[in-house]
Design a protein around this motif. Sequence first.
Motif, PDB file in Angstrom:
ATOM      1  N   UNK A  49       0.579  -0.765   0.294  1.00 18.44           N
ATOM      2  CA  UNK A  49       0.139  -0.101  -0.198  1.00 18.44           C
ATOM      3  C   UNK A  49       0.891   1.403   0.181  1.00 18.44           C
ATOM      4  N   UNK A  50       1.911   1.346   0.683  1.00 21.91           N
ATOM      5  CA  UNK A  50       2.791   2.530   1.054  1.00 21.91           C
ATOM      6  C   UNK A  50       3.453   2.548  -0.610  1.00 21.91           C
ATOM      7  N   UNK A  51       3.801   1.473  -0.890  1.00 24.35           N
ATOM      8  CA  UNK A  51       4.468   1.663  -2.281  1.00 24.35           C
ATOM      9  C   UNK A  51       3.217   1.786  -3.448  1.00 24.35           C
ATOM     10  N   UNK A  52       2.581   2.264  -3.722  1.00 23.57           N
ATOM     11  CA  UNK A  52       1.775   2.480  -4.280  1.00 23.57           C
ATOM     12  C   UNK A  52       1.403   3.747  -4.112  1.00 23.57           C
ATOM     13  N   UNK A  53       1.840   4.201  -2.787  1.00 20.26           N
ATOM     14  CA  UNK A  53       1.408   5.712  -2.420  1.00 20.26           C
ATOM     15  C   UNK A  53       2.204   6.172  -2.859  1.00 20.26           C
ATOM     16  N   UNK A  54       3.269   5.917  -3.175  1.00 17.82           N
ATOM     17  CA  UNK A  54       4.322   6.236  -3.646  1.00 17.82           C
ATOM     18  C   UNK A  54       5.485   6.331  -2.519  1.00 17.82           C
ATOM     19  N   UNK A  55       5.632   5.839  -1.789  1.00  9.99           N
ATOM     20  CA  UNK A  55       6.540   5.390  -0.678  1.00  9.99           C
ATOM     21  C   UNK A  55       7.472   3.472  -0.676  1.00  9.99           C
ATOM     22  N   UNK A  56       8.669   3.665  -1.067  1.00 12.72           N
ATOM     23  CA  UNK A  56       9.515   2.203  -0.795  1.00 12.72           C
ATOM     24  C   UNK A  56      10.067   1.771   0.259  1.00 12.72           C
ATOM     25  N   UNK A  57      10.427   1.154  -0.053  1.00 14.63           N
ATOM     26  CA  UNK A  57      10.345   0.493   1.272  1.00 14.63           C
ATOM     27  C   UNK A  57      11.740   0.573   2.158  1.00 14.63           C
ATOM     28  N   UNK A  58      13.160   1.590   1.731  1.00 18.41           N
ATOM     29  CA  UNK A  58      14.038   1.795   1.405  1.00 18.41           C
ATOM     30  C   UNK A  58      13.549   3.964   2.671  1.00 18.41           C
ATOM     31  N   UNK A  59      12.225   4.091   2.354  1.00 17.20           N
ATOM     32  CA  UNK A  59      11.768   5.060   2.956  1.00 17.20           C
ATOM     33  C   UNK A  59      11.950   5.001   4.633  1.00 17.20           C
ATOM     34  N   UNK A  60      11.349   3.651   5.074  1.00 16.68           N
ATOM     35  CA  UNK A  60      11.670   2.906   6.574  1.00 16.68           C
ATOM     36  C   UNK A  60      12.723   2.762   6.991  1.00 16.68           C
ATOM     37  N   UNK A  61      12.980   2.752   8.147  1.00 21.43           N
ATOM     38  CA  UNK A  61      13.724   0.859   8.471  1.00 21.43           C
ATOM     39  C   UNK A  61      13.442   0.269   9.160  1.00 21.43           C
ATOM     40  N   UNK A  62      12.488   0.248   9.782  1.00 21.63           N
ATOM     41  CA  UNK A  62      12.019  -0.358  10.446  1.00 21.63           C
ATOM     42  C   UNK A  62       9.956  -1.072  10.806  1.00 21.63           C
ATOM     43  N   UNK A  63       9.867  -1.793  11.226  1.00 17.40           N
ATOM     44  CA  UNK A  63       8.533  -1.460  11.358  1.00 17.40           C
ATOM     45  C   UNK A  63       7.410  -0.749  12.387  1.00 17.40           C
ATOM     46  N   UNK A  64       8.288  -0.546  13.197  1.00 16.43           N
ATOM     47  CA  UNK A  64       7.244   1.990  13.857  1.00 16.43           C
ATOM     48  C   UNK A  64       7.114   2.153  12.621  1.00 16.43           C
ATOM     49  N   UNK A  65       8.499   2.363  12.080  1.00 14.85           N
ATOM     50  CA  UNK A  65       8.538   3.668  11.139  1.00 14.85           C
ATOM     51  C   UNK A  65       7.471   3.321   9.912  1.00 14.85           C
ATOM     52  N   UNK A  66       7.533   2.685   9.985  1.00 12.24           N
ATOM     53  CA  UNK A  66       6.609   1.936   8.067  1.00 12.24           C
ATOM     54  C   UNK A  66       5.007   1.950   9.142  1.00 12.24           C
ATOM     55  N   UNK A  67       4.499   1.570   9.800  1.00 11.50           N
ATOM     56  CA  UNK A  67       2.968   1.828  10.714  1.00 11.50           C
ATOM     57  C   UNK A  67       2.807   3.345  10.289  1.00 11.50           C
ATOM     58  N   UNK A  68       4.493   4.369  10.979  1.00 10.00           N
ATOM     59  CA  UNK A  68       3.747   5.781  11.085  1.00 10.00           C
ATOM     60  C   UNK A  68       3.445   6.341   9.527  1.00 10.00           C
ATOM     61  N   UNK A  69       4.568   5.643   9.062  1.00 11.26           N
ATOM     62  CA  UNK A  69       4.383   6.314   7.527  1.00 11.26           C
ATOM     63  C   UNK A  69       3.130   5.598   7.162  1.00 11.26           C
TER      64      UNK A  69
END
Length: 295
Positions: free
Chosen positions: A29-49
């Motif tokens: 979902x984040x990748x489709x929104x324009x945020x690749x995996x490289x943009x967050x370091x861990x799960x906590x940052x992913x959920x914040x995004x």
Amino acid sequence: MNLSQLERMKNDNGFIAALDQSGGSTPKALAIYGIPKEAYADEAEMFQKVHEMRSRIMKSPAFTKERILAAILFEKTMDLKVDGKYSADYLWETKGIVPILKVDKGLLDVDNGVQLMKPISDLEALLIRAKDRHIFGTKMRSVIKEANPTGIKAIVEQQFELGKVIVAAGFIPILEPEVDIHTPNKAEAEAILKQEILEYLKTVDASCQVMFKLTIPEVDNFYQEIIAHPNVVRTVALSGGYSREESNKKLAKNPKLIASFSRALTEGLNVNQSDEEFNKMLDESIESIYEASIK
């Protein structure tokens, strides 16, 4: 239970926004929104995004009660805030939109052509937290991949048995036995599913009120008996991987079946859009889904 929310879910026009991507589906979902995996370091940052993405959607002037009945939240979203309010309070108090919580923990491996839900070991504690957070209802998903009567019966039984627990705790559960859109003989699987649901509905008490979230059927108006059933508050449709255009086209052929879209709702949204661009895209998306839901 909030009776104003119940009346809204039963009678008002609109659709349900599914903002409940889980840990497994969030990276996509984040990748489709324009945020690749490289943009967050861990799960906590992913959920914040993803909370920032969801907050942007919820706060948009396009996201209003005139077209949106309810929003389904992921568990972590329930415990986070939007403009200083917990997400459910923001939705209801600020927007007039009913808050619903995804409670399932994902899927088991395929057996008898279906994927049952993993055990929800903390369901009782989760429902207590949900009550504290002013959640109206719940949603839980399992998946049908083959027209297998044994597997489909097991899915319906699991959905209803957990649904009864949720009803007893004071919530309206959304039972979601999804038929995968790539299922061979999809229409046959839907026929088995409908029969099992209608048979099970015969066994529940009149006070047991539930909702259903079903894949848009191959046969138009196929789920009318479920939609009209006295135990059913509302029946909604998932987009299931269809594009927004295709989902809307199929949905419009099924009167009284309303949308509960996730991917089709957020299609075209991008983190790099200006607020004007973002809100315009979201408004167009919401309008098209709303129109398909009220036909």
